[in-house]
Design a protein around this motif. Sequence first.
Motif, short mmCIF file in Angstrom:
data_model
loop_
_atom_site.label_atom_id
_atom_site.label_comp_id
_atom_site.label_asym_id
_atom_site.label_seq_id
_atom_site.Cartn_x
_atom_site.Cartn_y
_atom_site.Cartn_z
N LEU A 1 0.83 -1.20 0.00
CA LEU A 1 0.00 0.00 0.00
C LEU A 1 0.86 1.26 0.00
CD1 LEU A 1 -2.81 -0.99 2.54
CD2 LEU A 1 -3.04 -0.71 0.08
N SER A 2 1.98 1.22 0.71
CA SER A 2 2.86 2.39 0.73
C SER A 2 3.45 2.67 -0.64
CB SER A 2 3.99 2.17 1.75
OG SER A 2 3.45 1.95 3.05
N LYS A 3 3.68 1.62 -1.41
CA LYS A 3 4.29 1.78 -2.73
C LYS A 3 3.26 2.14 -3.80
CE LYS A 3 5.53 -1.96 -4.78
NZ LYS A 3 6.25 -3.21 -5.14
N VAL A 4 2.06 1.54 -3.74
CA VAL A 4 1.06 1.72 -4.80
C VAL A 4 0.05 2.80 -4.45
CG1 VAL A 4 -0.80 0.57 -6.10
CG2 VAL A 4 1.30 -0.68 -5.54
N TYR A 5 -0.46 2.77 -3.22
CA TYR A 5 -1.55 3.68 -2.85
C TYR A 5 -1.57 3.78 -1.33
CZ TYR A 5 -6.31 5.47 -2.27
OH TYR A 5 -7.41 6.22 -1.91
N ARG A 6 -1.31 4.94 -0.82
CA ARG A 6 -1.25 5.12 0.64
C ARG A 6 -2.65 5.06 1.22
NH1 ARG A 6 3.49 6.51 2.81
NH2 ARG A 6 5.19 7.11 1.40
N CYS A 7 -2.83 4.10 2.11
CA CYS A 7 -4.16 3.90 2.71
C CYS A 7 -3.97 3.25 4.08
CB CYS A 7 -5.01 3.00 1.80
SG CYS A 7 -6.65 2.64 2.42
N PRO A 8 -4.59 3.79 5.12
CA PRO A 8 -4.45 3.19 6.45
C PRO A 8 -5.12 1.82 6.53
CG PRO A 8 -6.11 4.92 6.51
CD PRO A 8 -5.47 4.98 5.14
N ILE A 9 -4.66 1.00 7.46
CA ILE A 9 -5.21 -0.34 7.68
C ILE A 9 -5.80 -0.42 9.08
CG2 ILE A 9 -4.67 -2.80 7.84
CD1 ILE A 9 -2.47 -2.43 5.85
N GLU A 10 -6.97 -1.00 9.17
CA GLU A 10 -7.61 -1.22 10.47
C GLU A 10 -8.00 -2.69 10.56
OE1 GLU A 10 -11.81 -0.02 12.57
OE2 GLU A 10 -10.65 1.60 11.64
N GLU A 11 -7.65 -3.32 11.67
CA GLU A 11 -7.95 -4.73 11.85
C GLU A 11 -9.22 -4.91 12.68
OE1 GLU A 11 -4.55 -6.57 13.58
OE2 GLU A 11 -3.47 -6.71 11.67
N VAL A 12 -9.98 -5.96 12.33
CA VAL A 12 -11.19 -6.30 13.08
C VAL A 12 -11.13 -7.78 13.44
CG1 VAL A 12 -12.62 -4.53 12.02
CG2 VAL A 12 -12.46 -6.77 10.95
N THR A 13 -11.74 -8.12 14.54
CA THR A 13 -11.84 -9.52 14.97
C THR A 13 -13.31 -9.85 15.19
OG1 THR A 13 -11.53 -8.87 17.30
CG2 THR A 13 -9.57 -9.56 16.06
N HIS A 14 -13.66 -11.12 14.98
CA HIS A 14 -15.04 -11.55 15.12
C HIS A 14 -15.11 -12.73 16.08
CE1 HIS A 14 -15.20 -9.85 10.84
NE2 HIS A 14 -15.89 -9.02 11.60
N SER A 15 -16.10 -12.69 16.95
CA SER A 15 -16.31 -13.79 17.90
C SER A 15 -17.69 -14.42 17.76
CB SER A 15 -16.14 -13.27 19.33
OG SER A 15 -17.04 -12.19 19.58
N ILE A 16 -18.56 -13.81 16.95
CA ILE A 16 -19.91 -14.34 16.74
C ILE A 16 -19.86 -15.38 15.63
CG2 ILE A 16 -22.30 -13.71 16.19
CD1 ILE A 16 -21.67 -10.89 17.12
#
Length: 455
Positions: free
Chosen positions: A313-328
């Motif tokens: 992403l840093s090389k092609v397109y700068r975009c932040p990353i957010e992680e999610v977790t699921h327990s259901i």
Amino acid sequence: RPREGQRCSKIAFDVGGAPPAHAPSVTSKGVFSSITGARADEVIVDDAASWANSQTQMMRDKLFAATQEYEAILKPGGRILYLGTPQTERDLLHELPARGFKTRIWPARVPNARQKDGYGGLLSPMIEAMTEAPGTPTEPTRFPDEDLLGRELAYGRSMFGLQFMLDQSLADIDRYPLKINDLIVTDLDPEFCFEKYVWCNDPDKAWTDLPCVGMAGDRFYRPLMTVGDQVKYDTCILAIDPSGRGADETAYAAVASYGGQLMVLECGGIQGGFDPPVLEELAQIAKRTKARLCLVEANLGGGMFSSLLQPYLSKVYRCPIEEVTHSIQKEKRICDTLEPVLNSKSLIFNRSVILKDHESVQQRPQEQQRQYQLLWQLSRIQRVRGTLRHDDRLDALAMACQYFATFMAKDTDKEMRVRKEDAHTAALQDYMESGPMKMTLGARPTEMVWQDTRQ
């Protein structure tokens, strides 16, 4: 009757006069019992599929594989006959035409014109030729009208329609919560959309050139109309569901929002997990859709996928990353997320998503193609664990829609009105600032503060 010395039991017996043979004249076996070494002139499969062995896709696959062995024991010139009552739209009986079997349906009553259309041309010619009034018994010596009326009262209309009229669509309506007919399909721009898309199911608005893998009667529909001007999306995110090196895909869904409606710009799957081509392709998708956030499920690899994706992403397109977790439970989470969006007719699909979804599975074996398609997963998922063998693409779409849950509370008509008022306010402000009197406008045109600027 078997002669003395021949086999004679309720499990296997010989017909009197039959020559000595390794195999009995007639034998009875369970569907999952061993039949290796057996030979048959005729195989009769009676009620092989039941609710107990067909609840999940894995169980259905096991049943499908077990019945394929009957082809191996059949003698040249022999035949296989399946008898049974279908339980769901994905029952074993519905898979048989793809294996070369002819299908005939015999309901307990003469169906009306609407019911005949639901059988898809599989109604027995004998039933088709009946000229009696719809609703009369097809075999009154076995099921007279009084008996059928009593059974309908005891079973209920839906269960009677499934078990006696052999119309599984009545059960599928409640069993599958997500409906393809609730979608709006149109050509979407990667940056702009109309302020409002109006849903309809007018046959004249149906897409006739799009492949549909939904239930019987499902169609893709154009919007009845578009309202307002073309505006930029509020935001766009790219949801990613990583996979390992198995049969699962790394799925993605690029979804934008505006005024309480969600636009699916791209959605699909990439074979592979943490491989560089996969990471490169995801970065290119983020660039094409101008995503402002990459949402990554962290359940697999403990966040390793995000660390590997960040350099691309840093090389092609700068975009932040957010992680999610699921327990259901996955199936329940997907249905609970997507069902309200579909019921409110707020999910708009880009037409190219459906075309690419169909084309992306053509290189797979024919019996696996549908399982990987997004629209097939959407129309077949249930809240039961293990319903689908593959649900990666649908899971990525649900992740994106779940992120926009707070945006869905917006009123589309109110958003249109507010935008027009703000544009009107800005135009007045520009006009008054260019004259001798300066007017300072508040949040709405009704709030004005005049100031003399001639000094």
